[in-house]
Design an enzyme around this catalytic site. Structure first.
Site, PDB file in Angstrom:
ATOM      1  N   LYS A  80       2.497   3.477   6.196  1.00 29.55           N
ATOM      2  CA  LYS A  80       1.349   2.442   5.686  1.00 29.55           C
ATOM      3  C   LYS A  80       1.767   1.361   6.357  1.00 29.55           C
ATOM      4  O   LYS A  80       2.557   0.758   6.962  1.00 29.55           O
ATOM      5  CB  LYS A  80       2.208   1.589   4.126  1.00 29.55           C
ATOM      6  CG  LYS A  80       0.903   0.886   3.173  1.00 29.55           C
ATOM      7  CD  LYS A  80       1.793   0.463   1.783  1.00 29.55           C
ATOM      8  CE  LYS A  80       0.190   0.271   1.286  1.00 29.55           C
ATOM      9  NZ  LYS A  80       2.022  -0.522  -0.246  1.00 29.55           N
ATOM     10  N   SER A 155      -2.008   0.077  -3.845  1.00 30.37           N
ATOM     11  CA  SER A 155      -2.261  -0.338  -2.570  1.00 30.37           C
ATOM     12  C   SER A 155      -2.551   1.394  -1.609  1.00 30.37           C
ATOM     13  O   SER A 155      -2.942   0.819  -0.378  1.00 30.37           O
ATOM     14  CB  SER A 155      -1.676  -1.568  -2.505  1.00 30.37           C
ATOM     15  OG  SER A 155      -0.778  -1.202  -1.768  1.00 30.37           O
ATOM     16  N   SER A 179       2.387   0.688  -6.151  1.00 26.75           N
ATOM     17  CA  SER A 179       1.394   1.183  -4.824  1.00 26.75           C
ATOM     18  C   SER A 179       1.575   2.608  -3.947  1.00 26.75           C
ATOM     19  O   SER A 179       1.105   3.244  -3.803  1.00 26.75           O
ATOM     20  CB  SER A 179       1.339   0.096  -4.385  1.00 26.75           C
ATOM     21  OG  SER A 179       0.230  -0.340  -4.462  1.00 26.75           O
TER      22      SER A 179
HETATM   23  N1  GLN Z   1      -1.770  -2.276  -8.461  1.00 26.20           N
HETATM   24  C1  GLN Z   1      -0.700  -3.187  -8.475  1.00 26.20           C
HETATM   25  C2  GLN Z   1      -0.907  -4.921  -7.688  1.00 26.20           C
HETATM   26  O1  GLN Z   1      -2.131  -5.059  -7.754  1.00 26.20           O
HETATM   27  C3  GLN Z   1       0.489  -2.926  -7.298  1.00 26.20           C
HETATM   28  C4  GLN Z   1       0.503  -3.710  -5.930  1.00 26.20           C
HETATM   29  C5  GLN Z   1       1.780  -2.563  -5.266  1.00 26.20           C
HETATM   30  O2  GLN Z   1       2.827  -1.826  -5.595  1.00 26.20           O
HETATM   31  N2  GLN Z   1       1.956  -2.817  -4.153  1.00 26.20           N
HETATM   32  O3  GLN Z   1       0.012  -5.286  -7.912  1.00 26.20           O
END
Ligand code: GLN
Length: 500
Positions: A80, A155, A179
């Site tokens: 990532k 994400s 994410s």
């Molecule tokens: N969807 C969550 C957010 O927007 C999770 C983000 C993450 O785990 N990096 O914060």
């Protein structure tokens, strides 16, 4: 798809160590595929054939010299793009870091290199990992290999689409509120968030430091366990990293046995608000576990009702502080307004141009929540909810060994469907957020296709802190419920991208 690109990482590792296929051949197969198909999925923001092949060649040389050490020796991997790499730009999905090449490798990246796992490239993400769909990436959304008009989750949608589309055999994700697990559910992949501190965060571009954790995204539970064993462990560079005491995840997978297992179903996350097909898949998993001999217990976590609200105060508060360092002086972009600008003018212009709308929304929200006079009402209350969630979970774990929930409320939605509605986007995380607030491990495993749209559903398995082995053990049991006697998945496969 070649036989190589459709194989699990565990199989590829076996082929390499027995010298039937070289790391160069395997890495080449994935590079060929990703160069052809990445324009369709936008999984990778960066790859470099020569660099990946040089790493594969080195792995083959070590094997020939008898100096190979890692169980995943020579197996390539996608990373990532919020982990620092000295040989590739690191953008965190943001324009503010465009073109920045870090001076040091993240600890996880260093461990992958030490395990001689060639890095295929850097995968797409919502800007600074804020989002559930990759639509907030400054470099365009990734597409779900099941249906290119749909999101692959976020994400970490670059990593999940790379895994589901077989553009990598293994990938690294980061999980602050889901994410890793949410994208895994959206793409029919396996995604594991280890216990907070099990994997070093050194070199991870921080979103919310008290919630962030790095983990595997893979096509099988065994692959995830093998990868966690490579990346976990104490790191003096990360003061929150745990001592090396979690044991071998691979060993736990091998010990999987349903006898005497107490499975908790959380009342607050098993009824309302889930897409009927997702709920049906979840009920099916629970029925199958009961039929296999597990004891099913209903548990109560009343404070979960406030988890999303607490998370969306704690996360922006920490993020507003973590992102203050992107000021045009130290990293990436610098925008100099015309005339005779002061340093403040340069910083403001750079942040105005460099950050996207979701990042700005959270910086403003977090700064407000931390401001004097509001701190107790917002941040302070959210921290109290966090404690209540930890207490609910601690109690639930006295009644059950693991807790199961659907990973996500729905299957993959259409690109564009929720991007203008922040609250709808935030609610995707309702089932994944509690694990981050409590620091406990969670994994998403595919559990069928929803009947109304034929898209993948995932079941989440939560275990007490430091009991990642227990989580993998049960994940393997669940995976077997959907596997035939020859080890093949009973869940229909992703359509081949080449035909889409
Ligand atoms: N969807 C969550 C957010 O927007 C999770 C983000 C993450 O785990 N990096 O914060």
């Amino acid at each position: 798809m070649t036989e190589i690109t459709s194989s699990s990482a565990a199989v590829l590792a076996g082929l390499i160590s027995s010298k039937q296929v070289s790391s160069v051949e395997i890495t080449t197969a994935f590079l060929d595929r990703l160069e052809k198909l990445n324009p369709k999925t936008n999984s990778y923001l960066y790859f470099n054939r020569e660099n990946s092949l040089a790493q594969a060649k080195k792995a083959d040389q070590q094997l020939a010299d008898g100096t190979a050490v890692s169980p995943l020796h020579g197996v390539p991997i996608a990373v990532k793009d919020n982990l620092t790499t000295t040989d590739a730009p690191t953008t965190a999905g943001s324009k503010i870091l465009e073109g920045w090449v870090p001076q040091y490798d993240a600890t996880v990246v260093r461990k992958l290199r030490e395990a001689s796992m060639p890095i295929l490239g850097k995968t797409n993400l919502d800007e600074f990992a804020m989002g559930s769909s990759t639509e907030f990436s400054a470099y365009g959304p990734s597409k779900n290999p099941w249906d290119l008009t749909r999101i692959p989750g976020g994400s970490g949608g670059g990593s999940s689409s790379a895994i589901a589309g077989h553009l990598a055999p293994l990938a690294i994700g980061s999980d602050t509120g889901g994410s890793i697990r949410f994208p895994a559910a959206m793409t029919g992949s396996v995604g594991a968030k280890p216990t907070y501190g099990a994997v070093s965060r050194y070199g991870l571009i921080a979103l919310a430091s008290s919630l962030d954790q790095i983990g595997p995204v893979t096509n099988s539970v065994m692959d995830a366990a093998m990868l966690q064993d490579v990346i976990a462990g104490h790191d003096p560079h990360d003061s929150t990293s745990l001592p090396d005491s979690l044991g071998s995840m691979v060993q736990s997978v091998k010990e999987a046995d349903v006898k005497g297992l107490r499975v908790g179903v959380i009342r607050q996350l098993s009824s309302d608000g889930f897409q009927p097909g997702v709920k049906a898949c979840f009920d099916d998993t629970i029925e199958k576990l009961a039929a296999a001999g597990a004891e099913i217990i209903e548990v109560d976590c009343p404070s979960f009702e406030y988890a999303v609200a607490a998370y969306y105060l704690i996360l922006p508060a920490e993020a507003s502080s973590n992102l203050a360092k992107f000021d045009s002086v130290r990293f990436g972009l610098r925008v100099t307004p015309e005339g005779n600008p002061t340093i403040e003018d340069v910083m403001a212009a750079t942040r105005e141009q460099g950050f996207g709308p979701e990042v700005k929304r959270r910086i403003i929200l977090g700064t407000y929540a931390l401001s004097s006079g509001y701190y107790d009402a917002y941040y302070g209350s959210a921290q109290k909810v966090r404690t209540l969630i930890q207490q609910d979970l601690a109690k639930a774990f006295t009644q059950a060994d693991v807790l199961l929930t659907p990973t996500a409320p729905t299957t993959a939605f259409k690109i564009g469907e929720k991007v203008d509605d922040p609250l709808a986007m935030y609610l995707n995380d309702v089932a994944t957020i509690p694990a981050n607030l409590a620091g406990i491990p969670g994994i998403s495993v595919p559990n069928g296709l929803a009947s109304e749209d034929g898209l993948p559903s995932g079941v989440q398995i939560l275990a007490p802190a430091m009991q990642d082995g227990q989580m993998y053990r049960v994940a393997s049991i669940v995976e077997k419920l959907y596997t035939d006697q020859w080890g093949a998945s009973l869940i229909a496969r992703v359509p081949d991208l080449e035909a889409l």
